[in-house]
Design an enzyme around this catalytic site. Sequence first.
Site, PDB file in Angstrom:
ATOM      1  N   TRP A 325       0.828  -1.200   0.000  1.00 36.54           N
ATOM      2  CA  TRP A 325       0.000   0.000   0.000  1.00 36.54           C
ATOM      3  C   TRP A 325       0.866   1.254   0.000  1.00 36.54           C
ATOM      4  CZ3 TRP A 325      -0.392   4.153   3.326  1.00 36.54           C
ATOM      5  CH2 TRP A 325      -1.509   4.974   3.191  1.00 36.54           C
ATOM      6  N   HIS A 326       2.017   1.188   0.667  1.00 38.29           N
ATOM      7  CA  HIS A 326       2.863   2.368   0.807  1.00 38.29           C
ATOM      8  C   HIS A 326       3.565   2.759  -0.490  1.00 38.29           C
ATOM      9  CE1 HIS A 326       2.334   1.863   5.165  1.00 38.29           C
ATOM     10  NE2 HIS A 326       2.708   3.121   5.243  1.00 38.29           N
ATOM     11  N   GLY A 327       3.748   1.846  -1.405  1.00 36.37           N
ATOM     12  CA  GLY A 327       4.406   2.260  -2.626  1.00 36.37           C
ATOM     13  C   GLY A 327       4.755   1.117  -3.546  1.00 36.37           C
ATOM     14  N   PHE A 478       1.856   8.527  -1.163  1.00 33.52           N
ATOM     15  CA  PHE A 478       1.162   7.247  -1.045  1.00 33.52           C
ATOM     16  C   PHE A 478      -0.329   7.391  -1.309  1.00 33.52           C
ATOM     17  CE2 PHE A 478       4.630   6.746   2.327  1.00 33.52           C
ATOM     18  CZ  PHE A 478       5.537   6.322   1.375  1.00 33.52           C
TER      19      PHE A 478
END
Length: 478
Positions: A325-327, A478
């Site tokens: 999800w963060h990248g 993000f």
Amino acid sequence: MLFNSLEFAIFLPIVFFLYWFAGKENTRLQNIIILFASLFFYGCWDYRFLFLLSFSILLDFYSGIKISEATTPRSKKLWLITSITINLGFLLFFKYYNFFVQSFADMLLNFGLQANVWTLRIILPVGISFYTFHGLSYVIDIYKGRSAPTRNLIDYSVFVSFFPLLVAGPIERASHLLPQVQQPRTFTFEKASDGLRQILWGLFKKIVIADVSAMYANEIFSSNANLHASTRVLGAILFAFQIYGDFSGYSDIALGTARLLGFELLKNFNYPYFSRDIAEFWRRWHISLSSWFKDYVYIPLGGSRGGKLQAVRNTFIIFLLSGFWHGANWTFIFWGGLNAVYFLPLLLFNRNRNNIEIVAKGQTLPSFRELTAMLITFAQVTFAWIFFRAESLRYAFHYIKGMFSKTLLSTPEVFPKTQLVIIAIFLVIEWMGREQPYAIAGMTVQIPRPVRWSFYFMIIFAIVIFKGSPQQFIYFQF
């Protein structure tokens, strides 16, 4: 429009006065003012993505109604799947398309096959990960029968696009925020002053702690020189305070801004660097994301009901998804997996809920055992942050290799004494206020006015004198 910019310093008072004076005691008008302010705020980033935000709002608003009106389980599920597929489709395309294409090409290359891949110069819409999760939680809750849909498009639009949380959270739930949007709100001096106090503390975290730490952390992480091991360790520690000051500072400003307008948002940080184990850390860091994954992924997968093996599997899924999800980079996935490895012993030995209350509650100082546990947990977290900060796994391992040498006890080549003293003072203030919603929440009217205002002026003085080069909020990417 950054929270720590002149533009926002002009924008917020205008919205505040329009909201409380032009929209006085008229909830519908107040919501319309908030909606237009939120769309303007988002359009300042890139007006082209207002269409995407508007489409997402209309999709989930309409899907919620259709799910509620559906007469058969099949049609309810069809509308849910439609909403989830389109929402995640946009997220995957804008955020992960190039990552998947390039990863596939790299995999073929490992088998000796050359692939001509077609990548796109895609601009990531700011906040897409956050408002997508807002909408998903809304339709899923309606499908599960946990909440009813609203038929007021303005109210729902405010829930999704509310400007304090739009671009970097916290990730709100309809059951928490939507009733506040629908109910009348009245101005109170106590709420407004508390909101300003939290905004001030958030600005201090961002401008003095995060931005200044970023200057030195960036210098260390981007250096090609053969730095001392002690310098690399210090770089990782400085990044740990950069990301904490940056993201929790943003959250403080968001919560304080919302409180100025009569709203209470979900708490997103709860003194995570005072955690005594990694499980406690994840109950205190980015709380809204952790709880979202728990409620909408971990529990539907069965949680820990099927025994240890299932609990281990679901825990790894959650942490890997959190990393992803963060990248769109393998560094984030590795970071998530490493945190799962940290968590595993606690889960296997039923120690993942040992530390629920804040450390040393009601006491001035922690015990030696508590202090040791906090230092070990901070070391684990800081080590993992190296993968989060590095541009590639190869560089992360190169950086870590440089941390283990005989120069570990040498004086770091980069040694920002003033910043380290400020961080130490910051930690003392956070420690003293750790039982409050935020560190300086206790500076209320019960404190003598000269003391209170002297403290505020000291914070403002520090922001003006010790500010670093302006840095964009990390979580905006993000």
